[in-house]
Design an enzyme around this catalytic site. Structure first.
Site, PDB file in Angstrom:
ATOM      1  N   MET B   1     -13.130 -19.275  16.383  1.00  0.00           N
ATOM      2  CA  MET B   1     -11.983 -20.084  15.947  1.00  0.00           C
ATOM      3  C   MET B   1     -10.740 -19.193  15.811  1.00  0.00           C
ATOM      4  SD  MET B   1     -12.098 -23.101  13.189  1.00  0.00           S
ATOM      5  CE  MET B   1     -12.350 -22.220  11.668  1.00  0.00           C
ATOM      6  N   CYS B   2     -10.785 -18.181  14.974  1.00  0.00           N
ATOM      7  CA  CYS B   2      -9.692 -17.232  14.754  1.00  0.00           C
ATOM      8  C   CYS B   2      -8.456 -17.865  14.121  1.00  0.00           C
ATOM      9  CB  CYS B   2      -9.236 -16.529  16.033  1.00  0.00           C
ATOM     10  SG  CYS B   2     -10.489 -15.528  16.798  1.00  0.00           S
ATOM     11  N   GLY B   3      -7.772 -17.080  13.327  1.00  0.00           N
ATOM     12  CA  GLY B   3      -6.512 -17.529  12.738  1.00  0.00           C
ATOM     13  C   GLY B   3      -5.437 -16.500  13.030  1.00  0.00           C
ATOM     14  N   ARG B  30     -11.265 -19.127   8.869  1.00  0.00           N
ATOM     15  CA  ARG B  30     -11.131 -19.209  10.318  1.00  0.00           C
ATOM     16  C   ARG B  30     -11.740 -18.006  11.016  1.00  0.00           C
ATOM     17  NH1 ARG B  30      -7.694 -23.223  12.138  1.00  0.00           N
ATOM     18  NH2 ARG B  30      -7.733 -22.297  14.186  1.00  0.00           N
ATOM     19  N   VAL B 159      -7.074 -13.055  11.832  1.00  0.00           N
ATOM     20  CA  VAL B 159      -8.439 -13.013  11.297  1.00  0.00           C
ATOM     21  C   VAL B 159      -9.353 -13.459  12.423  1.00  0.00           C
ATOM     22  CG1 VAL B 159      -7.929 -13.322   8.854  1.00  0.00           C
ATOM     23  CG2 VAL B 159      -8.168 -15.327  10.301  1.00  0.00           C
TER      24      VAL B 159
END
Lengths: 265, 309
Positions: B1-3, B30, B159
């Site tokens: 997902m990653c933020g 995330r 993140v």
């Protein structure tokens, strides 16, 4: 697993299935007065806010709730199956008001992605913008966004009216099956891509139509519908609308249900 | 997902270390694997090098510490050899270092010469860019590297939930645009023509330190800019030349940009005012630095936005 939650230094715990705060208790911080309640969500976690809402609506019989400082937290106000009024004095994050059936909700800020996913009935009015996937698989009620929405609004829509005061992004109304989407501003590329049925009205420019979405014939019923909805929500109406419907060129169904088909084959 | 998150102050400097930490911490859900920062302090006129000599989860064999010592000495020796005079080298952790040097030569030569030392990776190089990345959440990384109180003008952060490559520092964002000074990228999404671009860029002499698809965006943009494109033009070209789903942010010495793919498949929330621009994958991260009701919007598909100080 423990992790520090988004609401300050409060620790949020998860159970073995990954469910948040399995042992959270109703905070009971609302001020209740003559069937109306108000509480401040600034220091509460997502689960505490939802527990408080449920406690008020289901157990205390409150039918008018105001939530202060929702702070763009995710998954607020989901699964409320009771006619009532809820006002959020601020913004919600992702997945707000999913699977609701009945409430009349006003959000004074904006919402993130996937608001009112699978909403069954009721009214939701958002005063500012909404993110993508607004009203995904929505089935009933009215979803009004006074600002603009992101991409994929009304994807898999199965009913309801989605009314957008501003612009809409790409692939709006993707695979919609029933219901109506009204966009006062411009619509992004691939509008109504692969739609089965339903109607999309656009007041501004359309970047491009999706596969099997064609311009529809305007009728008196359309005029009546548009006028009525804009009157109810007191919004400014564009001077004219274009109407888009399914071209039904992708209709390749046979008449048999899957179970029947199995018998025949 | 990653933020991903980005912040730029238009008129003044601010504690971007603390701001970015708050933003990234609020998006921990995330991506809990690793956290990274690309921070721009005031230009010092010196060359700043962030490098690591081992990865956070490398096995600690009996020779580990001694090897780090030896390699650090080799870094110093090679810096001098190549004509850089060292102001200081600080150990941020046992394996990550920050060097301040005076150097006027070619950056690629410098980076290649340092990375020739086994285990050495140059994380960032420039006059004001500092990339810090490590395993763990934002609070852990900020404490470990003492980022709170970092005065600067703009920053991006990431993140990571690893989907395409390993959980290690080499696979963490932001990516420095080797070998160009002061350019970094963070990315949320997946690129599907990664290998095509990697082969093309490798043929023109670039090196890649990870298997992570995001690394090519940084190098891709930097190469375009080295050939004379502006940041915005380079990012606009990337919409057609990079395949896949992405929202990515790029930073240079004086600007911050963001680009979204043509499906708008990955989220971005944007807040813009006269003083600052703040954007992130989720509004909750913007609220972490602006604790009041604000008007935000979601950029649309194929949008490229660049803010310059």
């Amino acid at each position: 697993m423990d992790q520090v939650g988004s609401s300050g230094s409060r620790r949020i715990t998860y159970d073995a299935r990954g469910l948040a705060e399995p042992h959270a208790e109703v905070p009971k911080v609302s001020e209740i007065d003559a069937g109306r309640a108000v509480f401040d969500a600034a220091k509460l976690t997502t689960r505490q806010i939802n527990l408080e809402l449920r406690w008020l609506i289901y157990e205390q019989g409150v039918r008018d709730v105001t939530v202060l400082n929702p702070g763009a937290k995710h998954s607020i106000g989901v699964g409320i199956l009771q006619r009532c009024k809820i006002r959020f004095a601020g913004s919600l994050g992702y997945f707000g008001l999913g699977v609701i059936d009945g409430p009349e909700v006003i959000i004074e800020g904006r919402v993130g992605w996937s608001v009112c996913e699978n909403m069954m009935s009721g009214v939701v009015v958002i005063e500012k913008n909404a993110g993508s996937l607004t009203g995904a698989a929505i089935r009933g009620g009215d979803l009004v966004i006074k600002g603009s929405v992101g991409a994929r609004t009304g994807v898999d829509q199965k009913g309801a009216t989605i009314l957008v005061g501003g612009d809409a992004g790409a692939v709006t109304g993707f695979m919609m099956q029933r219901g109506r989407i009204v966009i006062c501003g411009n619509a992004g590329p691939s509008l109504g891509d692969s739609m089965y049925d339903g109607t999309i009205y656009v007041g501004g420019r359309v970047a491009s139509l999706g596969i099997d979405c064609i311009e529809g014939e305007w009728t008196d019923a359309d005029t009546e519908f548009i006028d009525r909805k804009f009157r109810i929500y007191g919004m400014d109406k564009p001077s004219s609308f274009q109407k888009f419907v399914c071209g039904k060129q992708l209709y390749n169904y046979d008449n048999l249900e899957p179970a029947e088909r199995k018998l025949v084959l | 997902m990653c933020g991903i998150a980005g912040i730029i102050h238009r008129n003044q400097t601010s504690d971007v270390g603390t701001e970015m930490t708050a933003m990234l911490q609020s998006m921990k859900h995330r991506g809990p694997d690793s956290t990274g920062y690309a921070l721009f302090g005031e230009p010092t006129g010196r060359t700043l090098i962030r490098f690591k000599l081992a990865d956070a989860n490398d096995p600690r064999d009996f020779d580990f510490r001694a090897r780090l010592q030896r390699n650090r000495a080799r870094v110093e020796a090679r810096l001098r050899e190549i004509g850089a005079s060292i102001d200081r080298i600080d150990a941020e952790t046992e394996y990550a270092f920050r060097a301040v040097v005076r150097y006027n030569g070619d950056l690629k030569t410098l980076a290649d010469y340092l990375e020739d030392i086994p285990g050495c990776e140059v994380l960032s190089l420039g006059t004001s860019l500092e990339i810090v990345k490590d395993l763990g959440d934002a609070n852990e990384v900020a404490s470990q590297y003492e980022l709170r109180g970092f005065q600067g003008t703009h920053a991006i952060g990431h993140v990571r939930m690893a989907t395409e490559s390993d959980v290690d520092i080499s696979g963490a964002h932001p990516y420095w645009a080797y070998p160009f000074a002061d350019v970094a990228v963070v990315h949320n999404g997946q690129l599907t023509n990664y290998f095509q671009w990697r082969r093309r860029l490798e043929r023109s002499g670039h090196r890649f330190q990870s298997e992570c698809d995001s690394e090519i965006i940084a190098v891709y943009l930097a190469e375009k800019m080295a050939n004379g494109s502006g940041l915005k033009d380079a990012m606009e070209e990337s919409l057609d030349e990079l395949d896949g789903v992405f929202t990515y942010m790029a930073v240079t010495k004086d600007s911050l940009g963001v680009a979204k793919d043509e499906m708008a498949a990955k989220p971005l929330v944007l807040y813009e005012s006269d003083d600052m621009v703040v954007m992130a994958s989720e509004e909750i991260a913007i609220r972490a630095v602006l604790d009041r009701e604000i008007d935000t919007s979601d950029p649309y598909e194929r949008q490229v936005l660049v803010w310059t100080r």
